[in-house]
Design a protein around this motif. Sequence first.
Motif, short mmCIF file in Angstrom:
data_model
loop_
_atom_site.label_atom_id
_atom_site.label_comp_id
_atom_site.label_asym_id
_atom_site.label_seq_id
_atom_site.Cartn_x
_atom_site.Cartn_y
_atom_site.Cartn_z
N ILE A 4 -1.13 -11.42 -8.89
CA ILE A 4 -1.80 -12.78 -8.21
C ILE A 4 -2.60 -12.68 -6.91
O ILE A 4 -3.24 -13.54 -6.71
CB ILE A 4 -0.77 -13.82 -8.40
N THR A 5 -2.35 -11.49 -6.32
CA THR A 5 -3.35 -11.50 -5.03
C THR A 5 -3.94 -10.15 -5.00
O THR A 5 -3.80 -9.29 -5.79
CB THR A 5 -2.44 -11.62 -3.82
N LEU A 6 -5.01 -10.00 -4.19
CA LEU A 6 -5.60 -8.86 -3.89
C LEU A 6 -4.83 -7.60 -3.39
O LEU A 6 -4.92 -6.48 -3.84
CB LEU A 6 -6.90 -9.10 -3.04
N ALA A 7 -3.68 -8.07 -2.67
CA ALA A 7 -3.05 -6.95 -2.14
C ALA A 7 -2.00 -6.41 -3.27
O ALA A 7 -1.86 -5.18 -3.44
CB ALA A 7 -1.92 -7.55 -1.20
N HIS A 11 -1.83 -2.48 -4.32
CA HIS A 11 -0.23 -1.95 -4.52
C HIS A 11 -0.43 -1.06 -6.06
O HIS A 11 -0.08 0.00 -6.16
CB HIS A 11 0.60 -2.90 -4.34
N ASP A 12 -1.17 -1.97 -7.07
CA ASP A 12 -0.88 -1.32 -8.70
C ASP A 12 -1.78 -0.07 -8.57
O ASP A 12 -1.31 0.83 -9.23
CB ASP A 12 -1.49 -2.45 -9.28
N ILE A 13 -3.06 -0.17 -7.72
CA ILE A 13 -3.96 0.93 -8.19
C ILE A 13 -3.32 2.19 -7.18
O ILE A 13 -3.28 3.22 -7.64
CB ILE A 13 -5.31 0.83 -7.41
N ALA A 14 -2.68 1.89 -5.97
CA ALA A 14 -1.98 3.06 -5.33
C ALA A 14 -0.54 3.29 -6.05
O ALA A 14 -0.60 4.80 -6.05
CB ALA A 14 -1.55 2.34 -4.00
N GLU A 15 -0.18 2.46 -6.78
CA GLU A 15 1.04 3.22 -7.65
C GLU A 15 0.41 4.00 -8.74
O GLU A 15 1.30 5.19 -9.18
CB GLU A 15 1.81 1.97 -8.45
N ASN A 16 -0.93 3.84 -9.26
CA ASN A 16 -1.33 4.89 -10.14
C ASN A 16 -1.12 6.27 -9.43
O ASN A 16 -1.06 7.27 -10.03
CB ASN A 16 -2.74 4.38 -10.57
N SER A 17 -1.63 6.44 -8.10
CA SER A 17 -1.75 7.59 -7.81
C SER A 17 -0.34 8.28 -7.40
O SER A 17 -0.16 9.45 -7.64
CB SER A 17 -2.38 7.29 -6.12
N ILE A 18 0.77 7.18 -7.10
CA ILE A 18 2.04 7.90 -7.01
C ILE A 18 2.50 8.62 -8.33
O ILE A 18 3.06 9.53 -8.26
CB ILE A 18 2.75 6.60 -6.55
N ASN A 19 2.11 7.75 -9.61
CA ASN A 19 2.79 8.01 -10.90
C ASN A 19 1.97 9.30 -11.35
O ASN A 19 2.48 9.95 -11.90
CB ASN A 19 2.63 6.98 -11.63
N ALA A 20 0.89 9.45 -10.49
CA ALA A 20 0.16 10.72 -11.08
C ALA A 20 0.47 11.80 -10.34
O ALA A 20 -0.12 13.03 -10.44
CB ALA A 20 -1.52 10.43 -10.83
N LYS A 21 1.41 11.85 -9.53
CA LYS A 21 2.01 12.80 -8.47
C LYS A 21 1.04 13.30 -7.09
O LYS A 21 0.90 14.70 -6.79
CB LYS A 21 2.47 13.97 -9.32
N ALA A 22 0.25 12.30 -6.80
CA ALA A 22 -0.62 12.68 -5.88
C ALA A 22 0.18 13.22 -4.48
O ALA A 22 1.29 12.94 -4.13
CB ALA A 22 -1.43 11.56 -5.36
N PRO A 75 -7.69 -2.95 -16.20
CA PRO A 75 -8.67 -3.93 -16.85
C PRO A 75 -8.24 -5.78 -15.96
O PRO A 75 -9.46 -6.11 -15.85
CB PRO A 75 -7.87 -4.30 -18.37
N PHE A 76 -7.21 -5.68 -15.41
CA PHE A 76 -6.93 -6.96 -14.65
C PHE A 76 -7.76 -6.67 -13.60
O PHE A 76 -8.44 -7.80 -12.93
CB PHE A 76 -5.34 -7.09 -14.45
N PRO A 113 -6.26 -14.94 -3.54
CA PRO A 113 -5.90 -14.96 -2.09
C PRO A 113 -5.82 -13.35 -2.07
O PRO A 113 -5.35 -12.52 -2.71
CB PRO A 113 -4.65 -15.66 -2.05
N VAL A 114 -5.88 -13.19 -0.66
CA VAL A 114 -5.80 -11.85 -0.12
C VAL A 114 -4.36 -11.37 -0.32
O VAL A 114 -4.04 -10.20 -0.79
CB VAL A 114 -6.26 -11.56 1.31
N GLY A 115 -3.31 -12.14 0.01
CA GLY A 115 -2.10 -11.82 -0.05
C GLY A 115 -1.33 -11.14 1.18
O GLY A 115 -1.94 -10.92 2.16
N ASN A 116 -0.30 -10.41 1.11
CA ASN A 116 0.45 -9.64 2.05
C ASN A 116 0.33 -8.38 2.16
O ASN A 116 1.06 -7.58 1.55
CB ASN A 116 1.95 -10.05 2.03
N LEU A 117 -0.78 -8.18 2.96
CA LEU A 117 -1.20 -6.51 2.84
C LEU A 117 -0.24 -5.63 3.93
O LEU A 117 0.22 -4.53 3.53
CB LEU A 117 -2.75 -6.31 3.52
N VAL A 118 0.43 -6.31 4.64
CA VAL A 118 1.42 -5.65 5.63
C VAL A 118 2.72 -5.12 4.81
O VAL A 118 2.87 -3.93 4.72
CB VAL A 118 1.91 -6.64 6.71
#
Length: 179
Positions: A4-7, A11-22, A75-76, A113-118
Amino acid sequence: MGLITLADHVHDIAENSINAKAKNVRLVIKETDEIFYFLIEDDAGGIRPDILEKIFDPFVTTRKKEIRRVGLGLPFLKQSAEATGGYVKVYSEYGKGTRTEALFYKSHIDCQPVGNLVDTFLVLLLNQNIKWFITRCYNDNCYEISSETIREYLGVLDTPEKIKALSEMLEELESSIKE
């Protein structure tokens, strides 16, 4: 999915990197009064070409079917960015890594909304198996933080006190670029 926020998208895209074992992930966020841009680049080995051409299809995922039957994050993200007149671009070299960029026009009525980047940064930095490199800019003011710098000052993030100190440090950095 709750994006619901840009943050949340960051987080979701960064989680893709984590799940891919970066092992190394670079995150860049540039924000002005008009735009919100982020880039996430990893060394997780990239995306197979046959998957890359279908990356925005909600029924394509590289995760095991027992874990996830559909992949909705990209897609989202694409739908949300394009609704504002922005874009999403995914570049990947199989065997090397992936780079995802997204641009949102904040003045558009459909921009989330940007959301909570911190809190987003805090959650990501708590994954201490990855070397994080974060650059955050608001207008012309920027800060950089890395997991290596955090380890120098706080050591291993293994106590509530250290996690609270990191949270306060991120809050201070975020406040400093918005003044």
